[in-house]
Design a protein around this motif. Structure first.
Motif, PDB file in Angstrom:
ATOM      1  N   THR B 326      -2.329   6.610 -13.387  1.00  0.00           N
ATOM      2  CA  THR B 326      -0.992   6.474 -13.955  1.00  0.00           C
ATOM      3  C   THR B 326      -0.211   5.475 -13.129  1.00  0.00           C
ATOM      4  N   VAL B 327       0.210   4.422 -13.774  1.00  0.00           N
ATOM      5  CA  VAL B 327       1.045   3.442 -13.089  1.00  0.00           C
ATOM      6  C   VAL B 327       2.434   3.541 -13.686  1.00  0.00           C
ATOM      7  N   TYR B 497      -2.306   5.884 -18.014  1.00  0.00           N
ATOM      8  CA  TYR B 497      -0.928   5.783 -18.500  1.00  0.00           C
ATOM      9  C   TYR B 497      -0.213   4.617 -17.829  1.00  0.00           C
ATOM     10  N   LEU B 498       0.581   3.924 -18.652  1.00  0.00           N
ATOM     11  CA  LEU B 498       1.622   3.073 -18.088  1.00  0.00           C
ATOM     12  C   LEU B 498       2.909   3.822 -18.388  1.00  0.00           C
ATOM     13  N   PHE B 499       3.562   4.298 -17.352  1.00  0.00           N
ATOM     14  CA  PHE B 499       4.648   5.246 -17.512  1.00  0.00           C
ATOM     15  C   PHE B 499       5.957   4.560 -17.131  1.00  0.00           C
ATOM     16  N   ILE B 500       6.872   4.529 -18.073  1.00  0.00           N
ATOM     17  CA  ILE B 500       8.126   3.834 -17.841  1.00  0.00           C
ATOM     18  C   ILE B 500       9.214   4.858 -17.658  1.00  0.00           C
ATOM     19  N   SER B 501       9.990   4.763 -16.608  1.00  0.00           N
ATOM     20  CA  SER B 501      11.050   5.745 -16.431  1.00  0.00           C
ATOM     21  C   SER B 501      12.125   5.208 -15.511  1.00  0.00           C
ATOM     22  N   HIS B 502      13.326   5.774 -15.668  1.00  0.00           N
ATOM     23  CA  HIS B 502      14.390   5.428 -14.729  1.00  0.00           C
ATOM     24  C   HIS B 502      14.488   6.500 -13.664  1.00  0.00           C
ATOM     25  N   ASP B 503      13.710   7.560 -13.827  1.00  0.00           N
ATOM     26  CA  ASP B 503      13.906   8.740 -12.998  1.00  0.00           C
ATOM     27  C   ASP B 503      12.832   8.797 -11.923  1.00  0.00           C
ATOM     28  N   ILE B 507       8.797  10.178 -11.728  1.00  0.00           N
ATOM     29  CA  ILE B 507       7.714   9.274 -11.353  1.00  0.00           C
ATOM     30  C   ILE B 507       6.960   9.808 -10.148  1.00  0.00           C
ATOM     31  N   ALA B 508       7.698  10.342  -9.174  1.00  0.00           N
ATOM     32  CA  ALA B 508       7.052  10.873  -7.974  1.00  0.00           C
ATOM     33  C   ALA B 508       6.074  11.964  -8.358  1.00  0.00           C
ATOM     34  N   GLN B 509       6.383  12.660  -9.444  1.00  0.00           N
ATOM     35  CA  GLN B 509       5.543  13.775  -9.848  1.00  0.00           C
ATOM     36  C   GLN B 509       4.249  13.308 -10.518  1.00  0.00           C
ATOM     37  N   ILE B 510       4.291  12.179 -11.237  1.00  0.00           N
ATOM     38  CA  ILE B 510       3.167  11.874 -12.105  1.00  0.00           C
ATOM     39  C   ILE B 510       2.382  10.621 -11.706  1.00  0.00           C
ATOM     40  N   ALA B 511       3.020   9.711 -10.931  1.00  0.00           N
ATOM     41  CA  ALA B 511       2.403   8.391 -10.802  1.00  0.00           C
ATOM     42  C   ALA B 511       1.396   8.303  -9.665  1.00  0.00           C
TER      43      ALA B 511
END
Lengths: 384, 598
Positions: B326-327, B497-503, B507-511
C-alpha cells in the motif's frame, strides 16, 4: 443518568444489539426510487385528482362516438344557435325518466337573432343505447349505437348548438380527440430531439456542445408566432385533416425542443461529475452505455415531469393556430377550430355557449400543470 | 476513580434540561438531553452522524427544521442582564436573542456566506441589526475584528467577496461574524470539518485565543475526538439522540466509563508516536512505476488576447507501487494528489516525457501513459478505483445486483448466472450478505455503500486499487471497519493499493510507504515508521503537529504548524520551493527521502 464520584453523568449501558446490520431491512429497502416517488405523488391530493382526471379523459377518447349524441358535423338546420338544453327528471311534481323539453326557434328580425322557446307541456324522454349517426369506435369498429340520443322529433343540445346547428357538446368531445393528442405527438417529437441534442451536448461537451448551444439560440431568437404561422401556411391546403394534424404536431414539436435540450444538458453536466459515472468510465463503459444505463435513468423522472408541464403549451399552441385559422381546418374538429367560430364578439355576446370550448382547454391545461407540479415535488430529492 | 471535591462554580450560562425533540409523526430523535455550559468554558458535543448533536445545539437558537417538534424539556440562558428561555420567545425577541447573546459558526463556510455581498458587509450586518453604531464605527469595528481573527490585510478582506477567499479565510470571517457582536455564548457546529488539517489547527487556535480574550462560552459540535481533546473543558458524548456520558474532558478521554465512549476513543486513528519498524520484507517486484510524471493545465487567461497561463498540477513525480503493498499519497486539498491518481489509472495522460508502466503478473507490461483501445481494456481489468463519496458512488437507479454485475457485462465476462454467483461471492468478501442483491443503494448506510463500492471494484478481479479518500466521509467507527476490510482483502487477494488521503492518522494505519505532497511535488517520502518518527521537512512536521490527537496531554503544536504550513516560498531556505528552483529529493536514511537543497 447516574452520577459518578468524579462528577460525570453517564447513561446506563443498553444491551440492545447493534442496529446497523438491520438498517437495510425496512420495508422500503426493496422499493425502487420510482415506487417511493409514486408514494409521495399519491400524497399530493390535487395532483392525484388531476392525474386521475386526465387518465379518464384519455381512456374515454376512443369512445367519444358512443358518448356523443350527434356526429361532429351533423347539421340541424332547424336549430341554429340553439341554447343549451337541460335534462330534467321532474315534471309536474312527478319523477320521470330523463327527458327534455322540445324547443322551437324563430328568427327575431328586430334584433337579428334566433330566439328559442321550450314547450314545457310536452316532455320527451331521452332514448338510451339508440341508433344514431354512424361513427367508428376507436377509429376502427363501425357502429351506430349511442349512449343516448335525442327523442324522435326534437333535439338534445346539452351545451347548445353553433352557427350551423351542430351540437357543441358532441363537437367538444370529438375535438378532444385531436386537441389532446396533438400535444402527445408534439411532445414525443420534441422530447426525442431534446433528449438527443441535450444528451450529446451535455455528455461530450466541447465543440459539439458549442454548436448545439448556438443552434438553440438561433431557434430561440426567431419570433415564435410568425414562425408557426409561416410553417402552417406552408402546409398544402388540399391535405386531408389527418395529414394537417400530423404536420401541425410536427411543427409544434420541432419548435419546442430547445428548452428541454437545455434542461437535459444542464442535468447531464451535473450527473457526469457523479462518482458512479466516473466509476463506469473507469470500468470501460462506452458513452452510449453510460448515457443509457446511468444518466438517462437518473433523469427519466425529470423528463416525465417536464413533459407533463409542456403538454399544455402544445395544446395551447394548437388552439392558437387553429383559432387563427392556420392550424387544423374543417371538417376536422378541435377545440381551436371550434373557437375559430367564436371570433366575433357579437356572436359571443348573444350566444355565449359558442365560446364553451375554452372551458375544457382551461381545465385540461390546469390539470396537466397540477400533475406536473405534483410530479416535480414528488421527485424533489430534498423532500426525502 | 479519583474523588474530586466540587469547587464552587459559576452558574451555568446555558442550562438544557430534559430536551426531547421529534419529527412530525415519528418517534423522538432527541431523548431527554441535558447539558450545562459555564461562562468561559467549552462544552464539546461529540457523536457520530445522526446522534442528534447538531439538533441539540440548534434547539438553543430555535433553528430547527419545520417538521421538528419540541416535545418536552427546557432551555435556560442566563447572563448578567437576566434570564431568557429561547424556546418560549416570540419571533421578534428571538431575533434579538440570536446574534446578540448567542451566535453560531456553521460547518460549511462556503454556504454560510452570500456570494453577492462583501465579507465586510456581511460581518457588519450583526452590528447594524443589534447596535446603534454609525456606518463609520461599524466599519472600524469590523476591521478591528478582522485583525483579531488573524487577517493580515483587513481592508482587502473587507471589500472581498466570499468566493475570493480561501476556505480557511472564509471560516475566519465566519468567526469574525460570530464574535463581533460580543455574544456570551458561541455555538460552533463542526467548524473545522471542511478544512485542511493545518488550517483546522490554526482555526482552533484562533477560537481558543478569542475565547480566552472575551470570556465567552463555547459549544463545540464535532465528531473528532482529537478536536475535543484540544478544545474542550466539558464533554457530552451523544449516541442516537441520548447523552451517554458527560463530564470533564480529561476524565472522559482519559478513563471513559461508557462502552460507547470507549469504542469511539478506540476507533479514533492516531499517528503512532513510536510506530513499529516493519521487518524488512523480501522485495516484491514493482506493480506500477510512475517516472518523471508531470502534468500541467492550461488556464484560460483573463483577457482574450493575453497568453494563456499554464499551471503545473504535478511536477517531477516518481513513485513505485510494489506488488501487494500500500502506497499512500498524503496532502491537503490542491496538493495534486488526485491528479496523480488519475494519471496512475490512465484517466489523464501525463505531460510528454513522463511514463507510467503497469506490470501485470502474467502478461506484458502496459504503458499506461499511452493507452491504445486494446491495452486500455486490458488495463481496466487490472486497475480499479474506490471513490470518496459513498452517496454518489452508486447509481441510485440500479439495484445492487445490476451495479455489481455491470463491470463483468462491460468486459463480456461470464454468463448472467456466473456474474450473479460472482456478485454473491464478492459481497461475502466485503461482509455483506447475498440477499441484499435486490436492493437499491438508498437502503444502505454510508459504510455499507463504501463496502459495495469496494465490491464493485473487485468484481473483475483487479490487482490494483486506487482508493481516493475512501473513508473521509465516514464516521470514525465505520472508518476503522473499512480500513480493516481493505487490509483483510489485501492479504486475501494480494491486492496493491494506491491510497490517497489527507489524514495522516489513517495513512499511518494502512500504508507501507508514504509520499507527502504539497503544491504538486512530493516533499518527503518514506516508510511510515521513518517518516513519522523522524520527519525532516517542515511541511511534514506541520502536518503531524496539526493532527489533533484524542489525548489531552498532546495538544496541537501551533508553532510547528505555522512554520511548515505557510507558503512554500517562505519555507526555510534549504526546503524552499520557488518557481524556477525545485530542490531534488535527497536520501535521509535508507528509503526515507526529503526534498531539500544540499
Amino acid at each position: 443518568m447516574i452520577r459518578l464520584d468524579d462528577g460525570r453523568y453517564v447513561a446506563p449501558e443498553d444491551d440492545r444489539p447493534e442496529e446497523f446490520a438491520t438498517l437495510a431491512d425496512t420495508p422500503e429497502a426493496r422499493l425502487s426510487l420510482h415506487r417511493l416517488t409514486l408514494r409521495r405523488f399519491a400524497r399530493h391530493r390535487l395532483a392525484m385528482i388531476s392525474a386521475i382526471f386526465l387518465l379518464t379523459c384519455y381512456l374515454l377518447l376512443p369512445l367519444v362516438g358512443f358518448i356523443a349524441p350527434y356526429g361532429p358535423n351533423t347539421r340541424n338546420a332547424e336549430h341554429i344557435f340553439a341554447p343549451p338544453q337541460l335534462i330534467h327528471i321532474f315534471h309536474d311534481g312527478g319523477l320521470n325518466a330523463p327527458f327534455v323539453y322540445p324547443i322551437s326557434g324563430e328568427a327575431n328580425l328586430a334584433e337579428y337573432r334566433w330566439d328559442y322557446t321550450a314547450d314545457t307541456d310536452a316532455p320527451q324522454s331521452l332514448r338510451w343505447f339508440c341508433p344514431g349517426d354512424p361513427y367508428k369506435l376507436a377509429g376502427l369498429i363501425p357502429s351506430q349505437t349511442h349512449l343516448f340520443c335525442a327523442p324522435d322529433d326534437t333535439t338534445v343540445f346539452l351545451w347548445g348548438s353553433d352557427r350551423l346547428g351542430r351540437d357543441v357538446f358532441s363537437r367538444i368531445l370529438y375535438g378532444a380527440q385531436l386537441s389532446l393528442t396533438v400535444g402527445l405527438v408534439g411532445i414525443a417529437i420534441s422530447m426525442g430531439l431534446g433528449i438527443f441534442f441535450g444528451a450529446i451536448a451535455g455528455y461530450f461537451g466541447g465543440g459539439l456542445d458549442y454548436a448545439i448551444q448556438r443552434l438553440i439560440e438561433i431557434l430561440r431568437s426567431i419570433p415564435e408566432l410568425p414562425l408557426w404561422l409561416a410553417l402552417s401556411a406552408a402546409v398544402p391546403s388540399h391535405w386531408g385533416p389527418v395529414s394537417v394534424f400530423f404536420a401541425i404536431s410536427i411543427i409544434l414539436g420541432l419548435l419546442d425542443w430547445p428548452g428541454l435540450a437545455r434542461a437535459v444538458r444542464a442535468k447531464f453536466f451535473s450527473l457526469r461529475e457523479e462518482d458512479f459515472v466516473q466509476a463506469a468510465e473507469m470500468m470501460g463503459a462506452k458513452p452510449s452505455r453510460i448515457i443509457r444505463r446511468h444518466l438517462l435513468p437518473n433523469f427519466r423522472s425529470h423528463l416525465i415531469a417536464s413533459a407533463a408541464l409542456s403538454i399544455p403549451s402544445m395544446i395551447l399552441g394548437e388552439t392558437a393556430l387553429s383559432f387563427l385559422g392556420l392550424g387544423l381546418r374543417a371538417p376536422a374538429v378541435s377545440w381551436g377550430v371550434m373557437l375559430n367560430d367564436a371570433q366575433h364578439l357579437s356572436s359571443i355576446e348573444i350566444y355565449p355557449w359558442t365560446a364553451l370550448p375554452m372551458l375544457p382547454i382551461i381545465i385540461v391545461v390546469l390539470a396537466f400543470s397540477f400533475m406536473g407540479d405534483g410530479l416535480r415535488d414528488a421527485l424533489d430529492p430534498s423532500e426525502t | 476513580m479519583t474523588n474530586i471535591t466540587d469547587a464552587p462554580q459559576p452558574a451555568p450560562i446555558l442550562e438544557v434540561r430534559g430536551l426531547s425533540v421529534g419529527f412530525a409523526p415519528g418517534k423522538n430523535v432527541l431523548h431527554d438531553v441535558s447539558f450545562d455550559v459555564r461562562p468561559g468554558e467549552t462544552l464539546a458535543l461529540v457523536g457520530e452522524s445522526g446522534s442528534g448533536k447538531t439538533l441539540s445545539c440548534r434547539a438553543v437558537l430555535k433553528l430547527l427544521p419545520k417538521a421538528a417538534q419540541i416535545r418536552s424539556g427546557s432551555i435556560l440562558y442566563r447572563d448578567a442582564t437576566g434570564e431568557i428561555e429561547p424556546l418560549t420567545l416570540s419571533p421578534r425577541a428571538l431575533r434579538a436573542f440570536r446574534g446578540d447573546k448567542v451566535s453560531m459558526i456553521f460547518q460549511q463556510p462556503m454556504h454560510a456566506f452570500s456570494m453577492m455581498h462583501t465579507a465586510g458587509d456581511q460581518v457588519g450586518e450583526v452590528l447594524r441589526l443589534h447596535s446603534d453604531l454609525s456606518a463609520r464605527e461599524i466599519k472600524d469595528t469590523v476591521l478591528r475584528t478582522f485583525e483579531t481573527v488573524g487577517f493580515t490585510d483587513p481592508e482587502r478582506v473587507y471589500g472581498a467577496y466570499p468566493f475570493e477567499l480561501s476556505g480557511g479565510m472564509r471560516q475566519r470571517a465566519m468567526i469574525a461574524m460570530a464574535t463581533i457582536g460580543k455574544p456570551r455564548l458561541i455555538i460552533a457546529d463542526e467548524p473545522t470539518t471542511a478544512l485542511d488539517v493545518t488550517t483546522q489547527a490554526m482555526v482552533l487556535g484562533l477560537l481558543k485565543k478569542l475565547q480566552s480574550e472575551t470570556g465567552a462560552a463555547l459549544i463545540l459540535v464535532t465528531h473528532d475526538l482529537g478536536v475535543v481533546a484540544n478544545m474542550a473543558d466539558q464533554v457530552a458524548v451523544m449516541k442516537k439522540g441520548r447523552v451517554v456520558e458527560s463530564g470533564r474532558a480529561d476524565l472522559i478521554l482519559g478513563s471513559p466509563w461508557h462502552s460507547y465512549t470507549k469504542r469511539l476513543i478506540a476507533a479514533a486513528p492516531e499517528i503512532p508516536t513510536d510506530p513499529p519498524v516493519a521487518a524488512p520484507e523480501t522485495q516484491p517486484g514493482p506493480l506500477l512505476e510512475m517516472t518523471n510524471v508531470s502534468r500541467s493545465f492550461v488556464l484560460r487567461s483573463k483577457l482574450p488576447w493575453s497568453r494563456p497561463q499554464t499551471f503545473a498540477a504535478v511536477s517531477d513525480f516518481n513513485l513505485t507501487v510494489p506488488r501487494g503493498a500500500t502506497v499512500a499519497i498524503a496532502g491537503e486539498s490542491g496538493s495534486g494528489k488526485t491528479t496523480c491518481a488519475r494519471i496512475a489509472l490512465g484517466a489523464l495522460p501525463p505531460d510528454p516525457g513522463g511514463s507510467v508502466i503497469y506490470r501485470p503478473r502474467n502478461a506484458e507490461p502496459i504503458a499506461v501513459h499511452e493507452l491504445t483501445p486494446q491495452t486500455r481494456t486490458a488495463f481496466q481489468r487490472q486497475a480499479q478505483m474506490v471513490f470518496q463519496d459513498p452517496y454518489s458512488t452508486l447509481n441510485p437507479r440500479m439495484r445492487i445486483r445490476e451495479a455489481l454485475c455491470e463491470p463483468m457485462e462491460i468486459h463480456g465476462i461470464g454468463t448472467p448466472a456466473e456474474r450473479l454467483a460472482r456478485a454473491e461471492e464478492v459481497l461475502g468478501w466485503v461482509g455483506l450478505s447475498g440477499d441484499m442483491l435486490g436492493r437499491y443503494p438508498h437502503a444502505f448506510s454510508g459504510g455499507q455503500r463504501q463496502r459495495l463500492s469496494i465490491a464493485r471494484a473487485l468484481m473483475i478481479g483487479p490487482e490494483f486499487l486506487v482508493c481516493d479518500e475512501p473513508t473521509s466521509a465516514l464516521d470514525v467507527s465505520v472508518q476503522a471497519q473499512v480500513l480493516d476490510l481493505l487490509a483483510e482483502l489485501q492479504e486475501k487477494l494480494g491486492l496493491s493499493y494506491l491510497f490517497i488521503s489527507h489524514d495522516l492518522a489513517v495513512i499511518a494505519q494502512i500504508a507501507d510507504e508514504v509520499a507527502v505532497m504539497r503544491q504538486g511535488v512530493i516533499v518527503e517520502q518514506g516508510p511510515p515508521a521513518m517518516l513519522f518518527n523522524n520527519p525532516q521537512h517542515p511541511y511534514t512536521r506541520a502536518l503531524i503537529a496539526a493532527q489533533p490527537e484524542p489525548d489531552v496531554q498532546r495538544p496541537i503544536d501551533l508553532a510547528a504548524v505555522a512554520r511548515g504550513a505557510g507558503d512554500p516560498a517562505e519555507w526555510p531556505a534549504a526546503y524552499r520551493l520557488t518557481d524556477n528552483a525545485l530542490p531534488p529529493l535527497r536520501a535521509v536514511e535508507g528509503p526515507h527521502r526529503v526534498r531539500a537543497h544540499a
